[in-house]
Design an enzyme around this catalytic site. Structure first.
Site, mmCIF file in Angstrom:
data_model
loop_
_atom_site.group_PDB
_atom_site.id
_atom_site.type_symbol
_atom_site.label_atom_id
_atom_site.label_comp_id
_atom_site.label_asym_id
_atom_site.label_seq_id
_atom_site.Cartn_x
_atom_site.Cartn_y
_atom_site.Cartn_z
ATOM 1 N N ASP A 149 -4.956 11.672 11.598
ATOM 2 C CA ASP A 149 -6.198 11.826 12.651
ATOM 3 C C ASP A 149 -5.687 10.679 12.958
ATOM 4 O O ASP A 149 -4.900 10.058 13.068
ATOM 5 C CB ASP A 149 -7.326 11.821 11.838
ATOM 6 N N GLU A 162 -8.372 7.810 14.280
ATOM 7 C CA GLU A 162 -9.366 7.050 13.384
ATOM 8 C C GLU A 162 -8.916 5.672 12.858
ATOM 9 O O GLU A 162 -8.784 4.786 12.579
ATOM 10 C CB GLU A 162 -10.572 6.869 13.641
ATOM 11 N N HIS A 216 -6.692 15.529 15.734
ATOM 12 C CA HIS A 216 -7.847 14.513 15.861
ATOM 13 C C HIS A 216 -7.779 15.584 17.817
ATOM 14 O O HIS A 216 -6.944 15.605 18.474
ATOM 15 C CB HIS A 216 -6.308 12.727 16.622
ATOM 16 N N HIS A 264 -11.012 9.007 8.222
ATOM 17 C CA HIS A 264 -12.112 7.499 8.080
ATOM 18 C C HIS A 264 -12.453 8.434 7.696
ATOM 19 O O HIS A 264 -12.670 9.299 6.721
ATOM 20 C CB HIS A 264 -12.011 7.633 9.724
ATOM 21 N N HIS A 319 -17.238 9.066 10.999
ATOM 22 C CA HIS A 319 -17.963 10.753 11.686
ATOM 23 C C HIS A 319 -17.373 12.035 10.708
ATOM 24 O O HIS A 319 -16.880 11.752 9.989
ATOM 25 C CB HIS A 319 -17.732 10.283 12.703
ATOM 26 N N GLU A 347 -14.772 14.813 6.848
ATOM 27 C CA GLU A 347 -13.497 15.393 6.864
ATOM 28 C C GLU A 347 -12.043 14.954 5.900
ATOM 29 O O GLU A 347 -11.731 16.558 5.549
ATOM 30 C CB GLU A 347 -12.461 14.804 7.872
#
Length: 286
Positions: free
Chosen positions: A8, A10, A61, A105, A117, A146
């Site tokens: 990902d 972030e 992502h 994240h 998020h 996630e």
């Protein structure tokens, strides 16, 4: 051995703002380069420990088209683009020996966490509860972002998540789920768009060493297994998404204006339904 690296954006060192993760913003190209370099560090660490390993890298992502193929370590294969089965975990199967989560994240509502998020801005919370036969399926489940959702899907296939990197909040979330997983905090979150971050080269050095260690210890780290039946509640931001969600057989409105719920016989089924809800959340009213 076979390893899947899910990357990902972030949680990459140096990244703190959506201008670095959004293809339409001015700083995105630099974010892609940072992301690709950290993926390469983890590939190198896996191959330091297991020189003959089959390494797949799943771009995880947004569009799933962020990693720069020409800059990725040529010893790995890249899973790129969408839609695709298993989403952020595309390429994972029962033959995989270890999963590694890079640049992750913390979930929505937690923090401080950089760009926190869950899947997209429309998913406010996902709660998963394991139920014994005959137990009340309305029992409140555990909130998963996630990290947890993907770790449980890997666990459903018998695969341990041996490493996670991201900010300190993401690492704490993983440690709470599977205490044995190796974590690498490449930045300390100060807020949604602020952090004290390692130099990217220092972060890569740490990731390479940690990845080698994690793969070596893979048999000591248990998969995160959530066995069915499962009760799932999803809080959604948009009433329109809730209207669409209730068109899915088995999905109903739950207590509270923002919540839909369903039961699933196993986690694989639950995971795919959660992914579908996330996709429905991107549909705007005509």
């Amino acid at each position: 051995m076979k390893a899947l690296i899910s990357v990902d954006m972030e949680g990459i060192s140096g990244i703190v703002h959506s201008s670095e993760t959004n293809p339409e913003r001015y700083d995105y190209q630099r974010g892609r380069e940072l992301m690709t370099a950290e993926a390469n560090a983890v590939i190198a660490g896996v191959l330091d420990a297991e020189p003959t390993a089959d390494v797949l890298v799943a771009d995880a992502h947004g569009t799933f088209r962020n990693l720069l193929p020409e800059q990725l370590d040529r010893r790995a294969r890249l899973v790129r683009g969408k839609p695709r089965g298993l989403n952020m975990l595309a390429g994972l199967d029962e033959e995989t020996d270890a999963a590694l989560f890079v640049g992750y994240h913390v979930r929505a509502g937690e923090g401080p966490g950089v760009l926190a998020h869950t899947m997209n801005g429309e998913i406010l919370d996902v709660r998963v509860a394991v139920h014994a036969p005959g137990e009340d399926v309305t029992t409140t489940g555990r909130s998963l972002g996630e990290t947890g959702l993907n770790a449980a899907m890997a666990g459903h296939l018998g695969v341990p998540v041996v490493l996670l990197s991201g900010d300190d909040a993401a690492c704490a979330e993983m440690a709470d789920l599977v205490p044995g997983t190796v974590t690498v905090a490449v930045k300390e979150a100060l807020g949604m768009a602020a952090a004290v971050t390692l130099h990217p080269e220092e972060a890569r050095d740490r990731l390479r060493r940690a990845s080698a260690d994690a793969v070596t210890r893979r048999t000591e780290i248990p998969p995160l297994a959530l066995t069915g039946p499962l009760g799932v509640e999803v809080d959604l931001a948009s009433p329109h998404t809730i209207d669409l969600a209730t068109l899915i057989p088995g999905v109903s409105r739950a207590a509270g204006a923002r919540t839909v719920a369903f039961t699933a016989p196993d986690y694989g089924t639950a995971y795919r339904l959660i992914l579908l809800l996330a996709q429905l959340a991107t549909i705007r009213p005509a």
